[in-house]
Design a protein around this motif. Structure first.
Motif, PDB file in Angstrom:
ATOM      1  N   ARG A   1      74.972  -9.804  57.644  1.00  0.00           N
ATOM      2  CA  ARG A   1      75.966 -10.626  56.962  1.00  0.00           C
ATOM      3  C   ARG A   1      75.417 -11.988  56.667  1.00  0.00           C
ATOM      4  NH1 ARG A   1      80.247 -12.837  59.106  1.00  0.00           N
ATOM      5  NH2 ARG A   1      79.818 -11.141  61.276  1.00  0.00           N
ATOM      6  N   GLU A   2      74.689 -12.088  58.832  1.00  0.00           N
ATOM      7  CA  GLU A   2      74.614 -13.687  59.128  1.00  0.00           C
ATOM      8  C   GLU A   2      73.446 -14.189  58.154  1.00  0.00           C
ATOM      9  OE1 GLU A   2      75.826 -10.164  62.495  1.00  0.00           O
ATOM     10  OE2 GLU A   2      74.496 -10.762  60.918  1.00  0.00           O
ATOM     11  N   ASP A   3      72.919 -13.624  57.738  1.00  0.00           N
ATOM     12  CA  ASP A   3      71.791 -14.372  57.054  1.00  0.00           C
ATOM     13  C   ASP A   3      72.387 -14.772  56.232  1.00  0.00           C
ATOM     14  OD1 ASP A   3      69.793 -13.951  58.892  1.00  0.00           O
ATOM     15  OD2 ASP A   3      68.839 -12.167  57.841  1.00  0.00           O
ATOM     16  N   GLN A   4      73.447 -14.121  55.282  1.00  0.00           N
ATOM     17  CA  GLN A   4      73.915 -14.029  53.916  1.00  0.00           C
ATOM     18  C   GLN A   4      74.297 -15.889  54.140  1.00  0.00           C
ATOM     19  OE1 GLN A   4      75.890 -11.058  51.805  1.00  0.00           O
ATOM     20  NE2 GLN A   4      73.816  -9.584  51.874  1.00  0.00           N
ATOM     21  N   ASP A   5      75.504 -15.431  55.381  1.00  0.00           N
ATOM     22  CA  ASP A   5      76.884 -16.864  55.627  1.00  0.00           C
ATOM     23  C   ASP A   5      75.360 -17.959  56.053  1.00  0.00           C
ATOM     24  OD1 ASP A   5      78.652 -14.970  54.867  1.00  0.00           O
ATOM     25  OD2 ASP A   5      78.816 -15.066  57.610  1.00  0.00           O
ATOM     26  N   ARG A   6      74.477 -17.868  56.380  1.00  0.00           N
ATOM     27  CA  ARG A   6      73.710 -18.955  56.214  1.00  0.00           C
ATOM     28  C   ARG A   6      73.165 -19.782  55.453  1.00  0.00           C
ATOM     29  NH1 ARG A   6      68.171 -19.311  61.007  1.00  0.00           N
ATOM     30  NH2 ARG A   6      67.672 -21.103  60.638  1.00  0.00           N
TER      31      ARG A   6
ATOM     32  N   ARG B   1      74.862 -19.548  52.713  1.00  0.00           N
ATOM     33  CA  ARG B   1      75.782 -20.159  52.169  1.00  0.00           C
ATOM     34  C   ARG B   1      76.212 -21.197  52.495  1.00  0.00           C
ATOM     35  NH1 ARG B   1      77.276 -14.159  51.987  1.00  0.00           N
ATOM     36  NH2 ARG B   1      77.446 -13.338  49.402  1.00  0.00           N
ATOM     37  N   ALA B   2      75.911 -21.073  53.599  1.00  0.00           N
ATOM     38  CA  ALA B   2      76.154 -22.561  54.748  1.00  0.00           C
ATOM     39  C   ALA B   2      75.068 -24.128  53.925  1.00  0.00           C
ATOM     40  CB  ALA B   2      75.963 -22.169  55.857  1.00  0.00           C
TER      41      ALA B   2
ATOM     42  N   ASN C   1      73.867 -15.616  44.056  1.00  0.00           N
ATOM     43  CA  ASN C   1      75.152 -15.425  45.170  1.00  0.00           C
ATOM     44  C   ASN C   1      75.528 -13.930  44.766  1.00  0.00           C
ATOM     45  OD1 ASN C   1      77.103 -15.578  46.757  1.00  0.00           O
ATOM     46  ND2 ASN C   1      78.755 -16.312  45.259  1.00  0.00           N
TER      47      ASN C   1
END
Length: 333
Positions: free
Chosen positions: A312-317, A319-320, A302
């Motif tokens: 950011r979208e890849d990181q959010d995915r 993290r989800a 992390n």
């Protein structure tokens, strides 16, 4: 040595000339007369430059060198296409010449232009010497388009060999250039000749080694592909990526290198907008070592994910899904 020059009509390309039979005399660490003798020679020579090529890529490079044909490498960003040209230049000892393509790239930026400031200084010096009338003026005009005022951009520079060793010309991200530039490039690659109307045609005595890369943001025209040998550069499998990490970042612990390669492989299977390439895994390995990580865990992942995923979208995915779940795959959980 350098590019030979013959006078031709302005604004035309010179007649087709057969590639010279002269070849580089030697390569670092390997005798080289008519090119590498085998695909294994290519693998070994590139490995000596810390570039680990698989059999498919090594075969494409071998054929490109032996047939004196440009090599078109397509693949996602970060898989090592640009590094092929750097490794070839280090191997052959030829000059590394890079042309970075972009929208609006034109002749003055890619082939040649005249050094107008030096030409102007030359005119002023002639005026100060009183050589600006009659026949002196005609001589002055001729002098303005002498080679000393010619600024050689990458494509023109690539026609000049050094002691018979061809330069390595990297035409990087050709898919970012305009269609017009691609058509112009095709003409140059057909004859390895460039016409400067005021001077004549410059022809390569020894054809350069040409590597063209594309991230496939658009399709490269069929005419250019027909001129080249083609290879699609894939992401390495886990075993090869571990090997790359050990070669390029030898200070990274073996167990950590294995974890990094497995995580990268898993992320590439997630359908991310920009999956991590080899360049990102090398950066991530360095980042993990710098923050003192020996065994990868969810917290370390992390904290350093910005070195691996750049959207950011890849990181959010990720993290989800959960860093713990991904790390758990490494431990068989």
């Amino acid at each position: 040595g350098g590019a030979s020059r013959s006078q031709v009509l302005p604004d035309t390309f010179g007649p087709h000339t057969e590639p010279s039979s002269e070849r580089p005399r030697s390569l670092k660490g390997m005798a080289f007369t008519d090119g590498p003798d085998s695909v294994d020679d290519v693998v070994a020579a590139l490995a000596a430059q810390d570039y680990l090529a698989d059999e498919g890529l090594a075969t494409a490079i071998f054929l490109s060198l032996r047939l004196q044909r440009p090599l078109l490498l397509e693949g996602e960003a970060g898989v090592g296409k640009t590094e092929v040209a750097r490794a070839l230049a280090a191997w052959t000892g030829g000059e590394f010449i890079r042309l970075q393509c972009y929208e609006g790239l034109d002749v003055s930026q890619s082939v040649y232009e005249w050094d107008y400031s030096r030409q102007l200084l030359h005119i002023r010096a002639a005026e100060a010497a009183g050589a600006t009338s009659g026949t002196d003026m005609k001589t002055l005009e001729d002098e303005l388009y002498d080679e000393r005022f010619l600024v050689r951009r990458p494509l023109l520079r690539s026609l000049a060999a050094n002691d018979g060793v061809p330069p390595v010309l990297l035409i990087d991200e050709v898919d970012r250039a305009d269609d017009e530039f691609e058509a112009f490039l095709l003409e140059i690659l057909s004859d390895f000749a460039i016409t400067v109307p005021e001077l004549g045609t410059f022809c390569a005595e020894v054809p350069p080694v040409v590597v063209i890369t594309s991230n496939r943001t658009r399709d490269v025209h069929d005419a250019l592909k027909r001129r080249c040998l083609y290879h699609w550069v894939q992401h390495p499998d886990v075993e090869r990526e571990i090997e790359i990490l050990r070669v390029r970042t030898p200070h990274v612990p073996a167990s950590l290198a294995s974890d990094i390669a497995q995580v990268a492989s898993e992320l590439r299977s997630m359908g991310l907008y920009k999956p991590p390439g080899v360049a990102e895994t090398l950066d991530w390995a360095e980042a993990l070592v710098l923050v003192g990580v020996d065994d990868l865990d969810a917290e370390a992942m992390n904290a350093t994910i910005g070195a691996l995923l750049k959207y950011r979208e890849d990181q959010d995915r990720l993290r989800a899904r959960g860093f713990g779940e991904v790390v758990g795959l490494l431990r068989g959980a």
